[in-house]
Scaffold this motif. Structure first.
Motif, PDB file in Angstrom:
ATOM      1  N   GLN A 123     -24.102   5.755  -1.820  1.00 44.91           N
ATOM      2  CA  GLN A 123     -24.531   6.737  -3.033  1.00 44.91           C
ATOM      3  C   GLN A 123     -26.316   6.604  -3.208  1.00 44.91           C
ATOM      4  O   GLN A 123     -26.852   5.815  -2.978  1.00 44.91           O
ATOM      5  CB  GLN A 123     -24.071   6.094  -4.084  1.00 44.91           C
ATOM      6  CG  GLN A 123     -22.633   6.040  -4.204  1.00 44.91           C
ATOM      7  CD  GLN A 123     -21.602   5.911  -5.472  1.00 44.91           C
ATOM      8  OE1 GLN A 123     -22.079   6.724  -6.370  1.00 44.91           O
ATOM      9  NE2 GLN A 123     -20.736   5.244  -5.507  1.00 44.91           N
ATOM     10  N   ALA A 124     -26.559   7.941  -3.545  1.00 43.48           N
ATOM     11  CA  ALA A 124     -28.107   8.151  -3.044  1.00 43.48           C
ATOM     12  C   ALA A 124     -28.885   7.412  -4.037  1.00 43.48           C
ATOM     13  O   ALA A 124     -29.974   7.022  -3.670  1.00 43.48           O
ATOM     14  CB  ALA A 124     -28.293   9.797  -3.674  1.00 43.48           C
ATOM     15  N   LEU A 130     -24.800   3.795 -11.078  1.00 43.44           N
ATOM     16  CA  LEU A 130     -24.037   3.241 -12.250  1.00 43.44           C
ATOM     17  C   LEU A 130     -23.333   4.141 -13.003  1.00 43.44           C
ATOM     18  O   LEU A 130     -22.160   3.746 -13.867  1.00 43.44           O
ATOM     19  CB  LEU A 130     -25.509   2.996 -13.153  1.00 43.44           C
ATOM     20  CG  LEU A 130     -26.270   1.974 -12.573  1.00 43.44           C
ATOM     21  CD1 LEU A 130     -27.388   1.619 -13.352  1.00 43.44           C
ATOM     22  CD2 LEU A 130     -25.232   0.549 -12.929  1.00 43.44           C
ATOM     23  N   ALA A 131     -23.616   5.647 -12.887  1.00 39.21           N
ATOM     24  CA  ALA A 131     -22.754   6.497 -13.670  1.00 39.21           C
ATOM     25  C   ALA A 131     -21.466   6.614 -13.090  1.00 39.21           C
ATOM     26  O   ALA A 131     -20.391   6.520 -13.743  1.00 39.21           O
ATOM     27  CB  ALA A 131     -23.442   7.938 -13.673  1.00 39.21           C
ATOM     28  N   TYR A 135     -17.585   5.872 -14.962  1.00 40.32           N
ATOM     29  CA  TYR A 135     -16.368   6.696 -14.676  1.00 40.32           C
ATOM     30  C   TYR A 135     -15.274   6.093 -14.206  1.00 40.32           C
ATOM     31  O   TYR A 135     -13.945   6.195 -14.614  1.00 40.32           O
ATOM     32  CB  TYR A 135     -16.784   7.903 -13.943  1.00 40.32           C
ATOM     33  CG  TYR A 135     -18.137   8.693 -14.368  1.00 40.32           C
ATOM     34  CD1 TYR A 135     -18.426   8.963 -15.684  1.00 40.32           C
ATOM     35  CD2 TYR A 135     -18.693   9.409 -13.503  1.00 40.32           C
ATOM     36  CE1 TYR A 135     -19.536   9.708 -16.269  1.00 40.32           C
ATOM     37  CE2 TYR A 135     -19.882  10.389 -13.969  1.00 40.32           C
ATOM     38  CZ  TYR A 135     -20.340  10.344 -15.034  1.00 40.32           C
ATOM     39  OH  TYR A 135     -21.215  10.955 -15.586  1.00 40.32           O
ATOM     40  N   ASN A 136     -15.503   5.215 -13.115  1.00 44.42           N
ATOM     41  CA  ASN A 136     -14.389   4.447 -12.355  1.00 44.42           C
ATOM     42  C   ASN A 136     -13.692   3.495 -13.424  1.00 44.42           C
ATOM     43  O   ASN A 136     -12.467   3.530 -13.377  1.00 44.42           O
ATOM     44  CB  ASN A 136     -14.802   3.787 -11.143  1.00 44.42           C
ATOM     45  CG  ASN A 136     -15.351   4.924 -10.091  1.00 44.42           C
ATOM     46  OD1 ASN A 136     -15.124   6.001  -9.962  1.00 44.42           O
ATOM     47  ND2 ASN A 136     -16.250   4.227  -9.311  1.00 44.42           N
ATOM     48  N   ALA A 148     -11.203   3.616  -7.358  1.00 47.74           N
ATOM     49  CA  ALA A 148     -12.400   3.043  -6.722  1.00 47.74           C
ATOM     50  C   ALA A 148     -13.415   4.138  -6.562  1.00 47.74           C
ATOM     51  O   ALA A 148     -14.784   3.913  -6.653  1.00 47.74           O
ATOM     52  CB  ALA A 148     -11.922   2.826  -5.231  1.00 47.74           C
ATOM     53  N   ASP A 149     -13.271   5.373  -6.756  1.00 48.49           N
ATOM     54  CA  ASP A 149     -14.107   6.596  -6.797  1.00 48.49           C
ATOM     55  C   ASP A 149     -13.679   7.690  -7.227  1.00 48.49           C
ATOM     56  O   ASP A 149     -13.104   8.583  -6.556  1.00 48.49           O
ATOM     57  CB  ASP A 149     -14.732   6.706  -5.352  1.00 48.49           C
ATOM     58  CG  ASP A 149     -15.923   7.365  -5.303  1.00 48.49           C
ATOM     59  OD1 ASP A 149     -16.295   8.298  -6.121  1.00 48.49           O
ATOM     60  OD2 ASP A 149     -16.575   7.257  -4.074  1.00 48.49           O
ATOM     61  N   LEU A 150     -13.986   7.996  -8.558  1.00 45.29           N
ATOM     62  CA  LEU A 150     -13.295   9.030  -9.361  1.00 45.29           C
ATOM     63  C   LEU A 150     -14.106  10.298  -8.956  1.00 45.29           C
ATOM     64  O   LEU A 150     -13.277  11.346  -8.933  1.00 45.29           O
ATOM     65  CB  LEU A 150     -13.425   8.861 -10.853  1.00 45.29           C
ATOM     66  CG  LEU A 150     -12.919   9.735 -11.807  1.00 45.29           C
ATOM     67  CD1 LEU A 150     -11.321   9.874 -11.688  1.00 45.29           C
ATOM     68  CD2 LEU A 150     -13.119   9.457 -13.160  1.00 45.29           C
TER      69      LEU A 150
END
Length: 293
Positions: A123-124, A130-131, A135-136, A148-150
């Motif tokens: 992730q960049a 963190l965002a 969400y997850n 795990a990755d919404l």
């Protein structure tokens, strides 16, 4: 790759806006990995050579006359695809073609939706990680399963299942969130598969700006709740207002010996929030019922 997957018709949908450089590498990689697959590039109003490069590489190109958004491109590609299985991936080169067979193998194993889960290193920025973590966690609470990755846009899905929810998908960048929650809500099988994602080569090319889109992405949190089960969102809020009203009433009763307007306002607000949640729950049930017809 398992033989059952080889026999299925696979369509790969790539939404792209000004991604000529990435597509010049990605489409040939996909051709080498899945020679028989249908590759659809949806050119979302690009002002570079995206459409030309994709067509030259052997992809089927669908062009929007102007930019409609990532979600709109996904819907365009899903409607036009001929495959029984759909793979969605970005055109910027982050999603390797070599990982696609792993996602498809999970569909053969019985899942309806398989999502490529990114690691922290993929992730960049720290802010985006963190965002996404927030969400997850929120989504995991609502659905009762680890998410795990919404927001990952790299995923494979059964076409018939996905098209049930096309009318619910937004035109913007939150289509992964909406589709993931819709599959959970409908009782379909969802799996997250850790895969190797390449770091974005040029973060300045990202169409997402954290400052510009921050408020919009915060709304995703509320979309998660209202899309999946509104009462799970509204009930805690109602309980907070109700507890505050009772507590304030107890305080004013002991100090002033009367019921105050402030306590009444808090209690009435708690009732209104609960009723809004109840109505929203019924609307959500009707929405999902209509999608199953």
């Amino acid at each position: 790759m398992p033989s059952a997957i080889l026999d299925a018709h696979i369509s790969i949908v790539i939404p792209a806006k000004n991604e000529a450089v990435g597509l010049a590498e990605l489409v040939p990689e996909l051709r080498d990995t899945l020679p028989a697959a249908e590759i659809i590039v949806v050119d979302d109003g690009s002002d570079d050579a995206t459409a030309h490069v994709a067509a030259e590489a052997g992809a089927r190109v669908l062009s929007h006359p102007y930019s409609k958004g990532n979600g709109a491109s996904i819907k365009t590609g899903a409607r036009a695809a001929h495959g029984e299985l759909l793979v969605f991936m970005d055109g910027d080169g982050q999603h390797p073609a070599s990982e696609v067979p792993k996602l498809l193998a999970q569909l053969e194993a019985g899942y309806d939706l398989v999502i490529a889960a990114r690691s922290r290193s993929a992730q960049a920025t720290l802010g985006r990680w963190l965002a996404n973590s927030i969400y997850n966690r929120l989504a995991s609470v609502f659905v009762g399963h680890p998410v795990a990755d919404l927001t990952s846009g790299f995923r494979a899905v059964r076409a018939a299942r996905f098209r049930e929810f096309l009318h619910m998908l937004p035109n913007g960048f939150s289509y992964p969130t909406t589709s993931t929650m819709a599959f959970y809500r409908a009782g379909y099988s969802v799996n997250f598969l850790p895969v190797e994602i390449r770091p974005r080569k040029d973060e300045s090319k990202s169409h997402i700006r954290l400052l510009r889109d921050g408020a919009r992405f915060l709304l995703i949190i509320f979309r998660v709740g209202t899309l999946y089960s509104p009462l799970k969102l509204f009930m805690p809020i109602s309980a907070v207002f109700f507890s505050s009203g009772v507590g304030y009433y107890a305080y004013t009763l002991s100090q002033m010996g009367r019921f105050t307007n402030g306590a009444g306002l808090l209690l009435i607000t708690s009732i209104l929030v609960f009723l809004i949640g109840l109505v929203s729950e019924q609307i959500t049930n009707l929405l999902y019922a209509s999608s199953q017809e």
